[in-house]
Write an enzyme that holds these catalytic residues in place. Sequence first.
Site, short mmCIF file in Angstrom:
data_model
loop_
_atom_site.label_atom_id
_atom_site.label_comp_id
_atom_site.label_asym_id
_atom_site.label_seq_id
_atom_site.Cartn_x
_atom_site.Cartn_y
_atom_site.Cartn_z
N LYS A 46 79.87 78.56 10.90
CA LYS A 46 81.21 78.22 10.40
C LYS A 46 81.51 76.75 10.68
O LYS A 46 80.81 76.12 11.49
CB LYS A 46 82.24 79.13 11.08
N ARG A 149 93.59 88.60 19.44
CA ARG A 149 93.51 87.51 18.47
C ARG A 149 93.30 88.10 17.08
O ARG A 149 94.17 88.02 16.24
CB ARG A 149 92.37 86.55 18.85
N TYR A 275 94.74 48.19 22.74
CA TYR A 275 96.15 48.54 22.49
C TYR A 275 96.86 48.93 23.78
O TYR A 275 96.31 49.65 24.61
CB TYR A 275 96.23 49.72 21.53
C1 PLP Z 1 82.91 81.56 16.45
C2 PLP Z 1 82.56 82.98 16.69
C3 PLP Z 1 81.33 83.33 17.26
C4 PLP Z 1 80.37 82.30 17.82
O1 PLP Z 1 80.82 81.97 19.12
P1 PLP Z 1 80.02 80.91 20.04
O2 PLP Z 1 80.80 80.92 21.29
O3 PLP Z 1 80.06 79.61 19.34
O4 PLP Z 1 78.64 81.43 20.21
C5 PLP Z 1 81.00 84.67 17.33
N1 PLP Z 1 81.87 85.62 16.89
C6 PLP Z 1 83.08 85.33 16.38
C7 PLP Z 1 83.97 86.42 15.95
C8 PLP Z 1 83.48 84.00 16.29
O5 PLP Z 1 84.69 83.70 15.80
#
Ligand code: PLP
Length: 384
Positions: A46, A149, A275
Site C-alpha cells: 500500500k 480501528r 530561518y
Molecule cells: C499496513 C497493514 C499491514 C502491514 O503492517 P506492517 O506493520 O507494515 O508490516 C498489515 N495488515 C494491515 C491490516 C495493515 O493495515
Amino acid sequence: MAAPISSRPEDRTGAVLTVDLAALAENWRLLKRRAGPTCDTGAVVKADAYGLGLEPVAKALKAAGCATFYVAHLDEGLALRTVLGAGGIGTPRIVVMHGPNPGTERDFAAHGLIPVLSTPGQIKSWRNFSQANDVLMESLIQVDTGMNRLGLTAAEFSSLMADPDGFVGLTPSALMSHLACADTPAHPLNGQQRERFASGLATFRLKFADAKGSLANSSGLFLGQSFLYDFARPGAALYGVNPVPANPNPMIPVVRLQAKVLQVRRVDAASPVGYGATFQAPDGAKLATVSMGYADGLLRSWSASGHAFVDDLRVAVAGRVSMDLTTFDVSHVPDSSLGPGAMVDIIGSRHTIDDLAKESGTIGYEILTALGRRYHRRYLPALK
Ligand SMILES: *Cc1c(COP(=O)(O)O)cnc(C)c1O
C-alpha cells in the site's frame, strides 16, 4: 519542437534515492523462512509500496515468489493489477484491505481484486452484488480484536454468526484481524487479541470449515508461532524498518537517501543559520547546505536533533530544515569529502530509517511514506 534535455537525470535533482530490490527480495525470503511452511507470506505494498515505488517493488517481490499482495484502496489495487498482469491462475492475488466503497463492487470482480469486508454494510453490499450477478467471489472478513480501528466489532460478528442469513451469498476464504502492539512483545494486548482471534476463527470455521486465519503484520511474525495462523501480511520489515525495535534489526537495509551538497562556507564570526536564526554557528564553523528539505520528506521537526553522515563522519543539522534546503555543521569534515558531487547520507547503513525517524519524533513508516517525489530514483539491480 522543444529543445532536447541534454543533462543526465541524476544531475537534475537535489537528492538520490536508491532502492535495493535484491535486498528487498532477500527480506521477503527472510520473513518467509520465519513464517515457516504452514504460514503463507504475502507483501503489503500500500501507499506506493511504502513510498518506494509500487511497480518496481511489486515486480521484484513477484519474481522472488510472492503470490499475494495487499493494498489499502481500490485505486491501488487497479494500479497493481496493471503491473502484475490480468488476474487468474498463476497470477498473484491482490487483496484490497479497505474493501469496496458503495458502487465499486463491479471493479473488484472485473479486475480480480479480493475485498476485505470490515463492516456489516460492506458485507451486505457485496452479497447483493454477488447475488445480482450470480457470481461467488472470494472475500476476506476482518474482525476487530481490540484495536477499535477497522473490522467487525465483537457484537457485529456475533450477530452475523447467529443470523442464518448473516453470510449467505458470500464465500469468504479467511478471517483476519490486525494487532495494535505487535512491536511491543510484552504488551498484554497481544495475547488478548490472539485469544479473541482464536475464538472468533473457531466460530467462523463452524460455518466456513476451510476458512484460513491471518493476524500477523511484520512485527507479528516475530511474536512466536501462536501468532502465525495461515498467512501473514508484512509490510514495513520488507523495506528495512526494524520489526523488533527493542532488538537489533534483523532486516537488510533497502533504502539509501543521499542529498547533494550545493554550497560549503566558513563563517568568519559567530553567526546564525537558517530561518528564525535558531542556531548559532561558532566562529570558524564550516557549513554545508544540501538541496533537500521538507518538500522532499525531511520533517521540520528533525531540525533540532537531526544527524546525517558524510562518509564515516556524523554531521549535525544546523538550524531549521527549510522547504528545499538543509544546512549541516561539517566543521570536522575534510574539504576533500566536500568537493563537487559530494553527498550527505540522510538514510544509509550508518544512519537507518529508524534513526532518522527517532530524531524526527516519528516512526520509520512515516519517514518512508513521506519520501518525496523529486529525487532521482535508482533501483538495484537496474530495472529492465
Ligand atoms: C499496513 C497493514 C499491514 C502491514 O503492517 P506492517 O506493520 O507494515 O508490516 C498489515 N495488515 C494491515 C491490516 C495493515 O493495515
